[in-house]
Design a protein around this motif. Sequence first.
Motif, PDB file in Angstrom:
ATOM      1  N   TYR A 120       2.947  72.758  68.189  1.00  0.00           N
ATOM      2  CA  TYR A 120       3.797  72.822  69.383  1.00  0.00           C
ATOM      3  C   TYR A 120       5.181  72.338  68.998  1.00  0.00           C
ATOM      4  O   TYR A 120       5.306  71.319  68.326  1.00  0.00           O
ATOM      5  CB  TYR A 120       3.239  71.928  70.509  1.00  0.00           C
ATOM      6  N   GLU A 121       6.205  73.030  69.413  1.00  0.00           N
ATOM      7  CA  GLU A 121       7.575  72.630  69.064  1.00  0.00           C
ATOM      8  C   GLU A 121       7.997  71.401  69.832  1.00  0.00           C
ATOM      9  O   GLU A 121       7.911  71.364  71.059  1.00  0.00           O
ATOM     10  CB  GLU A 121       8.544  73.778  69.374  1.00  0.00           C
ATOM     11  N   GLN A 122       8.452  70.388  69.107  1.00  0.00           N
ATOM     12  CA  GLN A 122       9.006  69.191  69.746  1.00  0.00           C
ATOM     13  C   GLN A 122      10.031  68.562  68.815  1.00  0.00           C
ATOM     14  O   GLN A 122       9.787  68.465  67.607  1.00  0.00           O
ATOM     15  CB  GLN A 122       7.915  68.158  70.031  1.00  0.00           C
ATOM     16  N   PRO A 123      11.134  68.078  69.368  1.00  0.00           N
ATOM     17  CA  PRO A 123      12.080  67.331  68.535  1.00  0.00           C
ATOM     18  C   PRO A 123      11.518  65.939  68.220  1.00  0.00           C
ATOM     19  O   PRO A 123      10.730  65.385  68.987  1.00  0.00           O
ATOM     20  CB  PRO A 123      13.315  67.217  69.431  1.00  0.00           C
ATOM     21  N   ARG A 214      11.708  54.485  71.523  1.00  0.00           N
ATOM     22  CA  ARG A 214      11.895  55.705  70.747  1.00  0.00           C
ATOM     23  C   ARG A 214      13.157  55.594  69.898  1.00  0.00           C
ATOM     24  O   ARG A 214      14.149  56.305  70.085  1.00  0.00           O
ATOM     25  CB  ARG A 214      11.953  56.912  71.674  1.00  0.00           C
ATOM     26  N   MET A 215      13.091  54.639  68.979  1.00  0.00           N
ATOM     27  CA  MET A 215      14.164  54.388  68.018  1.00  0.00           C
ATOM     28  C   MET A 215      13.509  54.216  66.664  1.00  0.00           C
ATOM     29  O   MET A 215      12.531  53.476  66.540  1.00  0.00           O
ATOM     30  CB  MET A 215      14.867  53.070  68.333  1.00  0.00           C
ATOM     31  N   PRO A 238       6.723  55.955  68.978  1.00  0.00           N
ATOM     32  CA  PRO A 238       6.223  57.031  69.857  1.00  0.00           C
ATOM     33  C   PRO A 238       6.178  58.400  69.167  1.00  0.00           C
ATOM     34  O   PRO A 238       5.307  59.218  69.476  1.00  0.00           O
ATOM     35  CB  PRO A 238       7.222  57.031  71.020  1.00  0.00           C
ATOM     36  N   LEU A 242       3.006  60.838  68.588  1.00  0.00           N
ATOM     37  CA  LEU A 242       3.045  62.267  68.937  1.00  0.00           C
ATOM     38  C   LEU A 242       2.479  63.105  67.791  1.00  0.00           C
ATOM     39  O   LEU A 242       1.694  64.043  68.019  1.00  0.00           O
ATOM     40  CB  LEU A 242       4.496  62.670  69.242  1.00  0.00           C
ATOM     41  N   ALA A 245      -1.166  62.879  67.773  1.00  0.00           N
ATOM     42  CA  ALA A 245      -1.764  63.718  68.832  1.00  0.00           C
ATOM     43  C   ALA A 245      -1.780  65.179  68.397  1.00  0.00           C
ATOM     44  O   ALA A 245      -2.728  65.918  68.696  1.00  0.00           O
ATOM     45  CB  ALA A 245      -0.976  63.548  70.134  1.00  0.00           C
ATOM     46  N   MET A 246      -0.746  65.601  67.683  1.00  0.00           N
ATOM     47  CA  MET A 246      -0.725  66.985  67.157  1.00  0.00           C
ATOM     48  C   MET A 246      -1.844  67.164  66.124  1.00  0.00           C
ATOM     49  O   MET A 246      -2.511  68.199  66.095  1.00  0.00           O
ATOM     50  CB  MET A 246       0.626  67.267  66.488  1.00  0.00           C
ATOM     51  N   ARG A 249      -5.133  68.102  67.198  1.00  0.00           N
ATOM     52  CA  ARG A 249      -5.244  69.486  67.681  1.00  0.00           C
ATOM     53  C   ARG A 249      -5.196  70.519  66.568  1.00  0.00           C
ATOM     54  O   ARG A 249      -5.600  71.655  66.756  1.00  0.00           O
ATOM     55  CB  ARG A 249      -4.101  69.764  68.675  1.00  0.00           C
TER      56      ARG A 249
END
Lengths: 481, 481
Positions: A120-123, A214-215, A238, A242, A245-246, A249
């Motif tokens: 899934y695309e995420q920055p 988120r730093m 965080p 993430l 979590a990817m 999947r």
Amino acid sequence: MKRHSQIWIAGLTLSLLTSCQQYSAPKAYNAPKVINQSRDADTSVELARQALSSSRAFEIVESLTVEVGPRLAGTDKDIVAVDWAMEKLWKMGFDRVYKESVQVPAWSRGTAIASIVAPYEQPLVITALGGSVATPERGIQAPIVRFESLAELEVASVGRIKGKIVFIDHKTERHITGKGYGESVGGRSKGAIVAAQKGALAILIRSIGTDSDRMAHTGMMRYDEDVTKIPAAAMSNPDADLINAMLTRSNNVVLSLNMSPENQGIATSYNVIAEVRGSSKPNEIVLIGAHLDSWDEGTGALDDGAGVAIVTAAAKLIQDLPERPARTIRVVLFAAEELGLVGAKAYAEQHKDEMELHYIAAESDFGAGKIYQIDFNVHPSVFEKVKFEHSAMIRNGVALGDNEASGGPDVSILPALGVPVASLRQDGNDYFDYHHTPNDTLDKIDPKSLAQNVAAYAQFAYMMAQSELDLRPVNKTGLED
Amino acid sequence: MKRHSQIWIAGLTLSLLTSCQQYSAPKAYNAPKVINQSRDADTSVELARQALSSSRAFEIVESLTVEVGPRLAGTDKDIVAVDWAMEKLWKMGFDRVYKESVQVPAWSRGTAIASIVAPYEQPLVITALGGSVATPERGIQAPIVRFESLAELEVASVGRIKGKIVFIDHKTERHITGKGYGESVGGRSKGAIVAAQKGALAILIRSIGTDSDRMAHTGMMRYDEDVTKIPAAAMSNPDADLINAMLTRSNNVVLSLNMSPENQGIATSYNVIAEVRGSSKPNEIVLIGAHLDSWDEGTGALDDGAGVAIVTAAAKLIQDLPERPARTIRVVLFAAEELGLVGAKAYAEQHKDEMELHYIAAESDFGAGKIYQIDFNVHPSVFEKVKFEHSAMIRNGVALGDNEASGGPDVSILPALGVPVASLRQDGNDYFDYHHTPNDTLDKIDPKSLAQNVAAYAQFAYMMAQSELDLRPVNKTGLED
């Protein structure tokens, strides 16, 4: 100066023991025969009183963070910081203020952009590690391979890693001593070498930090000249969550990474030094240090504006006493600590003929949390006596600790050169929430805790400048904090 | 369904009153004559039990934040979110799942770079406010002029402002109700208009946030078509502190600002809707809503992934009951809330002929803090009776509150159209630490608090779908949360 006042000492000791819950005497504790002079103990108590009622240290770190701010060694702002320090120390009226040049590696951060491309695309929020090379201009796109720790990476097969981006997912434990940092930082400092040896294209680590902001936390990394240099960055906690979590999947989590940091050769910086000249033994030195440089993303308030303020304010209190203590108190604001103790190593080299005259050294480089304990590395035969000389510190919550100090990062290289050291241990529970991030700003400093640090450093420096103990020889094997 | 079980009700009420410290009966409280049926009360208790033992809501928000992440309305990711929602709701087996198109403004963030140029150079951490125009390509460099609040800006003279960058320094108070946000947000939404009317070149505000993280809080701002559009951005709280420190040193604090956001016209998004079809009054609607869009810098976990998860999981519990309640429960995941309640306004227009059939509405859009109180906006004559129908919620810490609810952002436009609403008030003490920042990520959600929200929404939706009270007419004057 030799008058003993047993009644006074007994009373002091009793009040100290009852006023501080943290202190408990070792079972085998024998009252030392040589005890500190009552006048020195009086002065120690008075120094602490003055420190606790003063806002000078906070004013110093406020000045540094506002008027200079980020001051990465080797940059223009580093020189602004040196000029700031020279002027500040001079105006404070120290007996001697000078600087000594240090050659430091220059590095610019550039940009660092990363994203998850699949499943899934995420920055992502990342930051380059200090010293990292850039990616090719078009960036790197490759699957990620995850490791729990540097140790797991070290034993992994080349087949798992070749052509991939290594992800070290080591969580940093929160602890008063900051020991979690020591346990996880290896992935940051050595990960790029190990990953490159096994054919990785880049390395991304979970930040060495205890927060969930988120730093990303930057910090120095190393290369081996015989191993391919691959780009190295940290992601925020965080973001690491993430990616995990990817990974639940898909086995094929693909990252895109584009970084443009640049190593820019060698620049000149300076160790900045101020002295309170000793009265009877001016050539003997009690060194209290901190480092002047900082990372570039915060304003360097906790790391190490606080330390600069603490040791400077402590020395100023002693400078302002009616009488100078016997030994010289030397405040050293080291250059380029963040880039690998560069200023400290230069100091040791430049002052090698003076090493025997260094009576003891300590460094403040752990933020602004309260000091809860003082440890030493002195000859075992005088350890109990040294501790006893510091009894007055107990009033301010400082327990008298062990004989296994390293002295702090810059100062940790001195025991190997024969120099006794002390570690004034600070509560580091939240230090690694902010360490090496944009969040290292003035608002994270509690002025009262900062003043308690000044009290302890003033007491330590004064008592050591007056002590008649012979602290050597020390354990030279590099005891670790 | 009409059987009364006075003994059971009395026992329930007693246990509710004793099990929750937060609840205290109003002094003039008279037991209503119409009380809820025992079977409904049983079902309400059972729904809460199931909700509290389920992790479904957390799984939904985990899925949304991992598989979609940031989903700014009008972007490609917004459509990814719509597809995610359609599939998720469909797979959950709701009686009806559909979407309704909404025209939304499209805006891209671009870059936002700012620094203090004088009296001391320092970079700033800023973020563009939603909808802001760009600076000229070369940027803007101008002195700053500071105001405590929008109100102070409104009464300031043109002479103080013309040619400068306006800085609104309004601090946001921390409060369980989040009321500090309402007090400070005017500077964000209207500041650019007022500043431009007085000749300002740009506006920078202290973030509308209660944290001290070096992260700026974005959020929507507005222009007036008759007033020059100037660039608008927010800086982090520590950056605002830094500017104040500069202002104590100099009246001439000069900023440099360069921003490249872009308004990109109109895009299509969707309100996504799922229904649990009512058994005996299927045309009457109990609406529970949240918004599907998010800002682009976090993953939209608290704002409003949590709300999406809460109302979806609550409706699913009712969908899975052995018998459908009388009225239809309609889950509405609104489009483009962040850009100005765009989806909600479209919904009201598209469903205007159905407004009379909306029995009551509520929205979850305040993160994942526990619900501590439920308020209503119903006809005063039935208020006590409505409250009593919700007595079972007291067990889970929800007090029965007042009759001055707005219903939540999107739903707040419905009372003016005659629709009764409820506000299920959440503990918002830390909501504005993370709101509209990169820090809005999954780790900020406590699964237990989230489940407590699901319990309350399931109980509310079910009891309202079964109630025999006539809740109208309501106070249409737009009562505020």
